[in-house]
Scaffold this motif. Structure first.
Motif, PDB file in Angstrom:
ATOM      1  N   CYS A   4       0.882  -1.364  -0.002  1.00 23.45           N
ATOM      2  CA  CYS A   4       0.119   0.115   0.142  1.00 23.45           C
ATOM      3  C   CYS A   4       1.011   1.208   0.014  1.00 23.45           C
ATOM      4  CB  CYS A   4      -0.960   0.200   1.137  1.00 23.45           C
ATOM      5  SG  CYS A   4      -1.990  -1.384   1.356  1.00 23.45           S
ATOM      6  N   GLN A   5       0.401   2.193  -0.748  1.00 24.05           N
ATOM      7  CA  GLN A   5       1.322   3.528  -1.099  1.00 24.05           C
ATOM      8  C   GLN A   5       0.525   4.546  -0.445  1.00 24.05           C
ATOM      9  OE1 GLN A   5       4.319   3.404  -2.327  1.00 24.05           O
ATOM     10  NE2 GLN A   5       4.119   1.105  -2.903  1.00 24.05           N
ATOM     11  N   ALA A   6       1.429   5.634   0.023  1.00 30.61           N
ATOM     12  CA  ALA A   6       0.654   6.825   0.887  1.00 30.61           C
ATOM     13  C   ALA A   6       0.613   7.680  -0.579  1.00 30.61           C
ATOM     14  CB  ALA A   6       1.380   7.291   1.777  1.00 30.61           C
ATOM     15  N   ARG A  11       8.218  11.991   0.359  1.00 26.16           N
ATOM     16  CA  ARG A  11       9.501  11.225   0.953  1.00 26.16           C
ATOM     17  C   ARG A  11      10.401  12.063   1.756  1.00 26.16           C
ATOM     18  NH1 ARG A  11      13.419   7.754  -2.679  1.00 26.16           N
ATOM     19  NH2 ARG A  11      14.508   7.716  -0.701  1.00 26.16           N
ATOM     20  N   PRO A  12      10.885  11.994   2.997  1.00 27.63           N
ATOM     21  CA  PRO A  12      11.598  12.693   3.752  1.00 27.63           C
ATOM     22  C   PRO A  12      12.916  12.574   3.199  1.00 27.63           C
ATOM     23  CG  PRO A  12      11.081  10.799   5.039  1.00 27.63           C
ATOM     24  CD  PRO A  12      10.269  10.826   3.702  1.00 27.63           C
ATOM     25  N   SER A  13      13.656  13.885   3.168  1.00 28.35           N
ATOM     26  CA  SER A  13      14.894  13.935   2.982  1.00 28.35           C
ATOM     27  C   SER A  13      15.909  13.396   3.719  1.00 28.35           C
ATOM     28  CB  SER A  13      15.283  15.671   2.798  1.00 28.35           C
ATOM     29  OG  SER A  13      15.376  16.070   4.021  1.00 28.35           O
ATOM     30  N   ARG A  24      16.446   4.445   2.978  1.00 27.46           N
ATOM     31  CA  ARG A  24      15.255   5.160   2.487  1.00 27.46           C
ATOM     32  C   ARG A  24      14.092   5.150   3.006  1.00 27.46           C
ATOM     33  NH1 ARG A  24      19.537   6.027   0.586  1.00 27.46           N
ATOM     34  NH2 ARG A  24      20.307   6.087  -1.668  1.00 27.46           N
ATOM     35  N   ILE A  25      13.614   6.438   3.437  1.00 29.04           N
ATOM     36  CA  ILE A  25      12.398   6.266   4.327  1.00 29.04           C
ATOM     37  C   ILE A  25      11.154   6.839   3.222  1.00 29.04           C
ATOM     38  CG2 ILE A  25      11.246   7.483   6.136  1.00 29.04           C
ATOM     39  CD1 ILE A  25      13.973   7.871   7.460  1.00 29.04           C
ATOM     40  N   GLU A  26      10.239   5.813   3.384  1.00 25.77           N
ATOM     41  CA  GLU A  26       8.926   6.116   2.646  1.00 25.77           C
ATOM     42  C   GLU A  26       7.875   6.487   3.423  1.00 25.77           C
ATOM     43  OE1 GLU A  26       9.058   5.949  -0.639  1.00 25.77           O
ATOM     44  OE2 GLU A  26      10.646   5.181  -1.168  1.00 25.77           O
ATOM     45  N   PRO A  27       7.116   7.287   2.935  1.00 24.40           N
ATOM     46  CA  PRO A  27       6.014   7.738   3.875  1.00 24.40           C
ATOM     47  C   PRO A  27       4.739   6.532   4.211  1.00 24.40           C
ATOM     48  CG  PRO A  27       5.524   8.678   1.814  1.00 24.40           C
ATOM     49  CD  PRO A  27       6.975   8.223   1.634  1.00 24.40           C
TER      50      PRO A  27
END
Length: 343
Positions: A4-6, A11-13, A24-27
């Motif tokens: 599931c995608q937000a 994406r935060p830097s 790599r941080i994904e929402p």
């Protein structure tokens, strides 16, 4: 991964350390409000038609990730969401991640996380953890008007085969995907959230429960003492051999009477011929010495800052960023040491 995608979230830097570490941080599409309970809330439903090459490729990739025990790593308020479970010796182990799913082999042997439940028993079948029970622990500050602080976040992965994805009830048999499945496969992702006040855990010590549960973080005093005794014993043996040899050479030097015998070199006097001989590749040795000095100083300074608390694990990537910056700044001392040694 086809999870599931937000939607509408950026994406935060990442800082330099996170980029070098590959973080790599994904929402996340999982949304909840503080102190508001959620029960079996639907996130999304993924449908795979094995007759279509694209869907079959996505489903095969998901199976491969479960076979290789790939894991989710979630963050809530910069705290890792941990999965805690009991181990054989009666202790409780907390892992900062939880598996995507697990696999039952063709001979009925459960692999990895499939051992946690007896419901996972179908041979040559994948079980995906499409539901999570999230539990948030918080600590109310002294002045309640200032609110509360999150001190821990734990979850328990579960698998449910939702018969009605639009209205899930989070009960029934687990979500199984046969290795030879054909047709249409639907996977509904859901979650539940509960909040619990934890007055005993302070903000400054909220990382302790993760460190205490990991066995490799405990100091192995027996191994340290064993290694220390072995090093001291071997060092003593080498020192005794050297002293006996040196004592014989000194006694032989004292017994010499004539000048001709004194000019003859033997024993430890032969060492100076090798010590004062210039190396064949002095430039290469100088470069290695300068680089070693650079790495040594960088390591000690980084450890010093980490011991003082400047490189907190809450500040992701700070350790690698500090090491890289120190490596660049210490290029001048390394060049000076190399040039001085080569001269």
């Amino acid at each position: 991964f086809d999870f599931c995608q937000a939607e509408g979230k950026k994406r935060p830097s990442e800082n330099l350390g996170q980029v070098l570490f590959g973080e790599r941080i994904e929402p996340s599409p999982y949304r909840f409000t503080f102190n508001k309970q959620e029960t079996c809330k639907s996130v999304c439903t993924k449908t795979y038609d094995t007759t279509k090459p694209e869907d079959k490729e996505k489903l095969d990739f998901l199976k491969k990730s479960m076979l290789l025990n790939y894991q989710h790593h979630w963050i809530v308020d910069n705290m890792p969401v941990t999965w805690c479970y009991d181990v054989e010796d009666g202790h409780r182990f907390c892992n900062p991640g939880f598996p995507i799913g697990c696999y039952i082999t063709e001979d009925g042997r459960p692999k990895d996380a499939c051992v946690i439940s007896s419901e996972f028993h179908e041979k040559d079948t994948f079980y995906i953890f499409n539901h999570v029970d999230i539990k948030i622990y918080y600590h109310v500050v002294e002045n309640e008007a200032l609110g509360a602080r999150l001190v821990a976040a734990k979850l328990e992965p579960k698998s449910y085969k939702h018969t009605h994805p639009d209205n899930p009830d989070c009960s029934g048999v687990p979500m199984d995907i046969s290795n030879k499945a054909s047709g249409e496969v639907k996977i509904a992702y859901t979650y539940s959230v509960t909040f619990q006040e934890e007055p005993t855990i302070r903000w400054a010590s909220r990382w302790d429960y993760i460190l205490e549960s990991m066995p490799h973080t405990h100091i192995q005093w027996f191994s340290i003492m064993n290694s220390l005794v072995i090093v001291l014993f071997l060092s003593g043996m080498v020192a005794m051999i050297m002293l006996r040899t040196l004592h014989k050479d000194i006694a032989r030097y004292n017994q010499m009477d004539s000048t001709e015998d004194a000019q003859e070199e033997f024993g430890w006097k032969l060492v100076h011929g090798d010590i004062f001989r210039p190396p064949r590749k002095g430039m290469l040795l100088s470069v290695f010495l300068g680089s070693g000095t650079q790495i040594l100083i960088m390591t000690f300074v980084t450890l010093f800052f980490a011991c003082l608390g400047f490189l907190s694990p809450a500040n992701r990537g700070a350790l690698m960023t500090c090491a890289v910056v120190l490596w660049v700044l210490l290029g001048t001392p390394a060049g000076y040491v190399a040039a001085r040694f080569y001269k």
